[in-house]
Design a protein around this motif. Structure first.
Motif, PDB file in Angstrom:
ATOM      1  N   TYR A 264      33.899  32.682  33.193  1.00  0.00           N
ATOM      2  CA  TYR A 264      33.011  32.168  31.914  1.00  0.00           C
ATOM      3  C   TYR A 264      34.012  31.405  30.995  1.00  0.00           C
ATOM      4  O   TYR A 264      35.189  31.095  31.257  1.00  0.00           O
ATOM      5  CB  TYR A 264      32.923  33.409  31.177  1.00  0.00           C
ATOM      6  CG  TYR A 264      33.859  34.204  30.782  1.00  0.00           C
ATOM      7  CD1 TYR A 264      34.832  34.047  29.853  1.00  0.00           C
ATOM      8  CD2 TYR A 264      34.144  35.283  31.750  1.00  0.00           C
ATOM      9  CE1 TYR A 264      35.961  34.620  29.434  1.00  0.00           C
ATOM     10  CE2 TYR A 264      35.220  36.278  31.195  1.00  0.00           C
ATOM     11  CZ  TYR A 264      36.202  36.053  30.136  1.00  0.00           C
ATOM     12  OH  TYR A 264      37.462  36.620  30.045  1.00  0.00           O
ATOM     13  N   ASP A 265      33.292  30.458  30.069  1.00  0.00           N
ATOM     14  CA  ASP A 265      33.916  29.567  29.228  1.00  0.00           C
ATOM     15  C   ASP A 265      32.836  29.568  28.002  1.00  0.00           C
ATOM     16  O   ASP A 265      31.844  29.329  28.160  1.00  0.00           O
ATOM     17  CB  ASP A 265      34.388  28.284  29.661  1.00  0.00           C
ATOM     18  CG  ASP A 265      35.183  27.323  28.757  1.00  0.00           C
ATOM     19  OD1 ASP A 265      35.916  28.003  28.052  1.00  0.00           O
ATOM     20  OD2 ASP A 265      35.308  26.389  29.141  1.00  0.00           O
ATOM     21  N   GLU A 266      33.363  30.001  26.846  1.00  0.00           N
ATOM     22  CA  GLU A 266      32.519  29.974  25.809  1.00  0.00           C
ATOM     23  C   GLU A 266      32.698  28.792  24.784  1.00  0.00           C
ATOM     24  O   GLU A 266      33.828  28.365  24.617  1.00  0.00           O
ATOM     25  CB  GLU A 266      32.808  30.969  24.879  1.00  0.00           C
ATOM     26  CG  GLU A 266      31.662  31.376  23.737  1.00  0.00           C
ATOM     27  CD  GLU A 266      31.803  32.522  22.889  1.00  0.00           C
ATOM     28  OE1 GLU A 266      30.641  33.006  22.492  1.00  0.00           O
ATOM     29  OE2 GLU A 266      32.711  33.169  22.964  1.00  0.00           O
TER      30      GLU A 266
ATOM     31  N   ALA B 291      28.245  35.115  21.635  1.00  0.00           N
ATOM     32  CA  ALA B 291      27.488  34.742  20.412  1.00  0.00           C
ATOM     33  C   ALA B 291      27.161  33.407  20.636  1.00  0.00           C
ATOM     34  O   ALA B 291      25.955  32.932  20.543  1.00  0.00           O
ATOM     35  CB  ALA B 291      28.088  34.849  19.271  1.00  0.00           C
ATOM     36  N   GLY B 292      28.044  32.567  21.233  1.00  0.00           N
ATOM     37  CA  GLY B 292      27.556  31.079  21.421  1.00  0.00           C
ATOM     38  C   GLY B 292      26.933  30.613  22.641  1.00  0.00           C
ATOM     39  O   GLY B 292      26.460  31.521  23.605  1.00  0.00           O
ATOM     40  N   SER B 293      26.974  29.500  23.135  1.00  0.00           N
ATOM     41  CA  SER B 293      26.672  29.164  24.362  1.00  0.00           C
ATOM     42  C   SER B 293      27.711  29.093  25.413  1.00  0.00           C
ATOM     43  O   SER B 293      28.398  27.971  25.806  1.00  0.00           O
ATOM     44  CB  SER B 293      25.960  27.559  24.194  1.00  0.00           C
ATOM     45  OG  SER B 293      26.825  26.724  23.782  1.00  0.00           O
TER      46      SER B 293
ATOM     47  N   ASP C 211      35.506  33.686  21.364  1.00  0.00           N
ATOM     48  CA  ASP C 211      35.668  34.965  20.997  1.00  0.00           C
ATOM     49  C   ASP C 211      35.239  35.789  22.247  1.00  0.00           C
ATOM     50  O   ASP C 211      34.144  36.101  22.683  1.00  0.00           O
ATOM     51  CB  ASP C 211      34.841  35.435  19.810  1.00  0.00           C
ATOM     52  CG  ASP C 211      34.850  36.945  19.611  1.00  0.00           C
ATOM     53  OD1 ASP C 211      35.885  37.360  20.092  1.00  0.00           O
ATOM     54  OD2 ASP C 211      34.442  37.364  18.678  1.00  0.00           O
ATOM     55  N   TYR C 212      36.407  36.313  23.048  1.00  0.00           N
ATOM     56  CA  TYR C 212      36.139  36.985  24.331  1.00  0.00           C
ATOM     57  C   TYR C 212      36.015  38.707  24.141  1.00  0.00           C
ATOM     58  O   TYR C 212      36.178  39.409  25.136  1.00  0.00           O
ATOM     59  CB  TYR C 212      36.961  36.639  25.502  1.00  0.00           C
ATOM     60  CG  TYR C 212      36.896  35.178  25.601  1.00  0.00           C
ATOM     61  CD1 TYR C 212      35.674  34.503  26.001  1.00  0.00           C
ATOM     62  CD2 TYR C 212      38.064  34.244  25.603  1.00  0.00           C
ATOM     63  CE1 TYR C 212      35.864  33.176  26.118  1.00  0.00           C
ATOM     64  CE2 TYR C 212      38.099  32.969  25.933  1.00  0.00           C
ATOM     65  CZ  TYR C 212      36.924  32.383  26.352  1.00  0.00           C
ATOM     66  OH  TYR C 212      36.697  31.081  26.642  1.00  0.00           O
TER      67      TYR C 212
ATOM     68  N   CYS D 212      33.062  40.582  25.810  1.00  0.00           N
ATOM     69  CA  CYS D 212      33.561  40.361  27.286  1.00  0.00           C
ATOM     70  C   CYS D 212      34.638  41.249  27.834  1.00  0.00           C
ATOM     71  O   CYS D 212      34.353  41.663  28.905  1.00  0.00           O
ATOM     72  CB  CYS D 212      33.548  38.659  27.507  1.00  0.00           C
ATOM     73  SG  CYS D 212      33.757  38.514  29.300  1.00  0.00           S
ATOM     74  N   TYR D 213      35.572  41.173  27.190  1.00  0.00           N
ATOM     75  CA  TYR D 213      36.955  42.011  27.543  1.00  0.00           C
ATOM     76  C   TYR D 213      36.345  43.356  27.612  1.00  0.00           C
ATOM     77  O   TYR D 213      36.960  44.358  28.682  1.00  0.00           O
ATOM     78  CB  TYR D 213      38.103  41.784  26.605  1.00  0.00           C
ATOM     79  CG  TYR D 213      38.778  40.401  26.824  1.00  0.00           C
ATOM     80  CD1 TYR D 213      38.326  39.748  27.699  1.00  0.00           C
ATOM     81  CD2 TYR D 213      39.549  40.004  25.814  1.00  0.00           C
ATOM     82  CE1 TYR D 213      39.187  38.379  27.992  1.00  0.00           C
ATOM     83  CE2 TYR D 213      40.295  38.909  26.085  1.00  0.00           C
ATOM     84  CZ  TYR D 213      40.176  37.726  27.053  1.00  0.00           C
ATOM     85  OH  TYR D 213      40.594  36.552  27.322  1.00  0.00           O
ATOM     86  N   LYS D 214      35.720  43.947  26.669  1.00  0.00           N
ATOM     87  CA  LYS D 214      35.387  45.410  26.639  1.00  0.00           C
ATOM     88  C   LYS D 214      34.496  45.605  28.048  1.00  0.00           C
ATOM     89  O   LYS D 214      34.633  46.626  28.684  1.00  0.00           O
ATOM     90  CB  LYS D 214      34.576  45.815  25.400  1.00  0.00           C
ATOM     91  CG  LYS D 214      35.402  45.581  24.222  1.00  0.00           C
ATOM     92  CD  LYS D 214      34.658  46.121  23.133  1.00  0.00           C
ATOM     93  CE  LYS D 214      35.379  46.003  21.409  1.00  0.00           C
ATOM     94  NZ  LYS D 214      34.266  46.024  20.509  1.00  0.00           N
TER      95      LYS D 214
END
Length: 91
Positions: A8-10, A56-58, A15-16, A19-21
């Motif tokens: 992935y790349d936000e 939250a973002g794209s 803010d990862y 995703c880390y959780k």
């Protein structure tokens, strides 16, 4: 159970946290900064949707199914990811 590569790349913020959780919940192994490996029920589309929902973002998200005995190589990857590959890909 199927094996998956998740990346992935936000954009634009990064803010990862969520995703880390999720990766910890899935007991995924980190190979590179935003490249993980996991043994999950699938399908890839469902995994992609769950990962995408943590941002939250794209975010750009890729989920690719892996198969045992596939060829692989890493350079300076995280030990946890390398150990996962040795365990799951060298069957």
């Amino acid at each position: 159970m199927p094996l998956f590569l998740i990346s992935y790349d936000e954009h634009p913020q990064r803010d990862y946290t969520e995703c880390y959780k999720l990766m910890a919940e899935w007991k995924a192994a980190k190979v590179l900064e935003s490249l993980w490996l996991a043994e999950l029920a699938g399908p890839a589309e469902a995994i992609r949707n769950i990962v995408s929902a943590t941002f939250a973002g794209s975010a750009s998200v890729a989920v690719i199914q892996l198969f045992p005995n596939g060829d692989w190589a890493t350079a300076k990857g995280y030990n946890t990811g390398n150990k996962w590959l040795q365990t799951h890909m060298n069957l």
